[in-house]
Design a protein around this motif. Structure first.
Motif, short mmCIF file in Angstrom:
data_model
loop_
_atom_site.label_atom_id
_atom_site.label_comp_id
_atom_site.label_asym_id
_atom_site.label_seq_id
_atom_site.Cartn_x
_atom_site.Cartn_y
_atom_site.Cartn_z
N VAL A 22 0.86 -1.18 0.00
CA VAL A 22 0.00 0.00 0.00
C VAL A 22 0.90 1.23 0.00
CG1 VAL A 22 -1.71 1.32 1.30
CG2 VAL A 22 -1.88 -1.17 1.18
N LEU A 23 0.73 2.07 -0.99
CA LEU A 23 1.42 3.36 -1.03
C LEU A 23 0.38 4.41 -0.69
CD1 LEU A 23 2.59 1.54 -3.70
CD2 LEU A 23 4.28 3.33 -3.41
N TRP A 24 0.51 4.97 0.50
CA TRP A 24 -0.48 5.92 1.03
C TRP A 24 0.02 7.32 0.78
CZ3 TRP A 24 -5.00 4.17 3.39
CH2 TRP A 24 -5.81 5.15 3.96
N LEU A 25 -0.50 7.96 -0.28
CA LEU A 25 -0.09 9.32 -0.64
C LEU A 25 -0.94 10.31 0.12
CD1 LEU A 25 0.66 7.38 -3.09
CD2 LEU A 25 0.73 9.45 -4.45
N THR A 26 -0.31 11.11 0.97
CA THR A 26 -1.01 12.09 1.78
C THR A 26 -0.42 13.47 1.53
OG1 THR A 26 -1.56 12.75 4.05
CG2 THR A 26 0.51 11.58 3.76
N GLY A 27 -1.27 14.48 1.59
CA GLY A 27 -0.81 15.86 1.40
C GLY A 27 -2.01 16.77 1.21
N LEU A 28 -1.73 18.05 1.12
CA LEU A 28 -2.78 19.05 0.96
C LEU A 28 -3.54 18.89 -0.36
CD1 LEU A 28 -0.81 22.20 2.15
CD2 LEU A 28 -2.69 21.09 3.37
N SER A 29 -4.72 19.45 -0.42
CA SER A 29 -5.46 19.52 -1.67
C SER A 29 -4.63 20.32 -2.67
CB SER A 29 -6.81 20.22 -1.44
OG SER A 29 -7.52 20.32 -2.64
N GLY A 30 -4.48 19.81 -3.87
CA GLY A 30 -3.70 20.49 -4.89
C GLY A 30 -2.22 20.15 -4.87
N ALA A 31 -1.78 19.30 -3.94
CA ALA A 31 -0.36 18.93 -3.85
C ALA A 31 0.07 18.04 -5.01
CB ALA A 31 -0.07 18.25 -2.52
N GLY A 32 -0.89 17.36 -5.64
CA GLY A 32 -0.57 16.49 -6.77
C GLY A 32 -0.68 15.01 -6.48
N LYS A 33 -1.38 14.64 -5.43
CA LYS A 33 -1.52 13.23 -5.05
C LYS A 33 -2.17 12.40 -6.15
CE LYS A 33 -4.01 14.37 -1.55
NZ LYS A 33 -3.97 15.82 -1.88
N SER A 34 -3.31 12.86 -6.65
CA SER A 34 -4.04 12.10 -7.68
C SER A 34 -3.27 12.04 -8.99
CB SER A 34 -5.42 12.72 -7.91
OG SER A 34 -6.20 12.64 -6.74
N THR A 35 -2.66 13.14 -9.36
CA THR A 35 -1.85 13.17 -10.59
C THR A 35 -0.68 12.21 -10.47
OG1 THR A 35 -2.46 15.48 -10.95
CG2 THR A 35 -0.49 14.69 -12.10
N LEU A 36 -0.01 12.24 -9.33
CA LEU A 36 1.12 11.35 -9.09
C LEU A 36 0.67 9.89 -9.06
CD1 LEU A 36 4.10 10.89 -8.41
CD2 LEU A 36 3.56 11.50 -6.02
N ALA A 37 -0.44 9.61 -8.39
CA ALA A 37 -0.95 8.23 -8.32
C ALA A 37 -1.28 7.70 -9.71
CB ALA A 37 -2.17 8.16 -7.41
N ALA A 38 -1.91 8.51 -10.54
CA ALA A 38 -2.28 8.08 -11.90
C ALA A 38 -1.03 7.79 -12.74
CB ALA A 38 -3.14 9.15 -12.57
N GLU A 39 -0.04 8.65 -12.63
CA GLU A 39 1.20 8.44 -13.40
C GLU A 39 1.97 7.24 -12.88
OE1 GLU A 39 3.37 9.20 -16.66
OE2 GLU A 39 1.60 10.35 -16.07
N LEU A 40 1.97 7.06 -11.57
CA LEU A 40 2.63 5.91 -10.98
C LEU A 40 1.92 4.61 -11.38
CD1 LEU A 40 4.80 4.80 -9.09
CD2 LEU A 40 3.27 5.31 -7.16
N GLU A 41 0.60 4.63 -11.39
CA GLU A 41 -0.16 3.45 -11.82
C GLU A 41 0.20 3.08 -13.26
OE1 GLU A 41 -4.76 1.84 -11.78
OE2 GLU A 41 -4.41 3.90 -12.43
N ALA A 42 0.32 4.09 -14.13
CA ALA A 42 0.68 3.84 -15.53
C ALA A 42 2.08 3.23 -15.63
CB ALA A 42 0.60 5.14 -16.33
N GLU A 43 3.01 3.73 -14.82
CA GLU A 43 4.37 3.18 -14.84
C GLU A 43 4.39 1.75 -14.31
OE1 GLU A 43 8.32 2.45 -15.34
OE2 GLU A 43 7.12 4.07 -16.22
N LEU A 44 3.63 1.47 -13.27
CA LEU A 44 3.55 0.11 -12.75
C LEU A 44 2.91 -0.83 -13.79
CD1 LEU A 44 2.52 0.92 -9.07
CD2 LEU A 44 4.72 -0.02 -9.85
N TYR A 45 1.91 -0.34 -14.49
CA TYR A 45 1.28 -1.13 -15.56
C TYR A 45 2.31 -1.50 -16.63
CZ TYR A 45 -1.90 -2.42 -19.34
OH TYR A 45 -2.54 -3.09 -20.35
N ARG A 46 3.12 -0.52 -17.01
CA ARG A 46 4.18 -0.79 -18.00
C ARG A 46 5.13 -1.87 -17.51
NH1 ARG A 46 3.32 4.69 -19.12
NH2 ARG A 46 4.77 5.51 -17.57
#
Length: 194
Positions: A22-46
Motif C-alpha cells: 500500500v502506497l499511502w499518498l497524503t498531502g494538501l489539496s492540490g499537492a498532486g496526489k491524484s496526478t502522481l498516483a495516476a502516473e505511478l499506476e501507468a508506470e507500474l502497468y508498463r
C-alpha cells in the motif's frame, strides 16, 4: 480473515509475479496526489505490476458519499479506505491511496492494518501557495471566502507526517522525477521481487 481461504496472499504474489503493498499518498489539496498516483499506476502497468488507485474524490462520490468533513467523518473515511486497501493488498495489488488524510492518528490506524513493510506512507509535499495557485477546483478560494467549511489547510488542520517512508516534493521537481523516486524506492527495497 473470517472465512477459510484456500489461496493465501503468498499464492497470489506468486501468480502476480510480485508482492503487494500500500502506497499511502497524503498531502494538501492540490499537492498532486491524484496526478502522481495516476502516473505511478501507468508506470507500474508498463512494468506488468498489478496496481489500483483509490482516489479520495472518487471514494467520496461513491462508497463514502454519506460522510462529511468533520473530524469524525474524516476518521471514518480513512478507516473505510484502509479496509478497502487491505482487500486489494490481500489480492496482491499495489494499492495507491491518494487522499488528503489530514490526521496522523488516522494514518496510523490505516497503517496498523498491515505488517511492517506492507504500508508505505508517502508525503506529497507542496507549499500552500503552490497548492492555492494550482487549485484545480477553486476550493481554496471558496474556503478563504467561508463558502467551504472544514477545509484542510485553511479552516481545518493538516498534520504532516513525522517519519514517512518517502517525501515527494511536487513543487520542486517534475512529475516524472517524482515517479522515478518512488519506483527507485520500490526497487531498492525489493517490492518487485517475490
Amino acid at each position: 480473515m473470517s472465512h477459510n481461504c484456500k489461496i493465501t496472499k503468498e499464492d497470489r504474489y506468486l501468480l502476480n509475479g510480485h508482492r503487494g503493498c500500500v502506497l499511502w499518498l497524503t498531502g494538501l489539496s492540490g499537492a498532486g496526489k491524484s496526478t502522481l498516483a495516476a502516473e505511478l499506476e501507468a508506470e507500474l502497468y508498463r512494468r506488468r505490476v498489478h496496481a489500483y488507485v483509490l482516489d479520495g474524490d472518487t471514494i467520496r462520490s461513491g462508497l463514502n458519499n454519506d460522510l462529511g468533513f468533520n473530524p469524525e467523518d474524516r476518521r471514518e473515511n480513512i478507516r473505510r479506505i484502509g479496509e478497502v486497501a487491505k482487500l486489494f493488498f490481500d489480492a496482491g495489488f499495489f494499492v495507491l491511496s491518494a487522499l488528503i488524510s489530514p490526521y496522523r492518528k488516522d494514518r496510523r490506524l490505516a497503517r496498523s492494518l498491515f505488517q511492517q513493510g506492507e504500508f508505505l506512507e508517502i508525503y506529497v509535499k507542496c507549499a500552500m501557495a503552490e497548492c492555492e495557485r494550482r487549485d484545480p477546483k477553486g476550493l481554496y478560494k471558496k474556503a478563504r471566502h467561508g463558502i467551504i467549511k472544514n477545509f484542510t489547510g485553511i479552516s481545518s488542520p493538516y498534520e504532516a507526517p513525522i517519519s514517512p517512508e518517502l517525501i515527494i516534493e511536487t513543487d520542486q521537481q517534475p512529475l516524472q522525477e517524482c515517479v522515478r523516486q518512488i519506483i527507485s524506492y520500490l526497487e531498492d527495497h525489493g517490492y518487485f521481487n517475490n
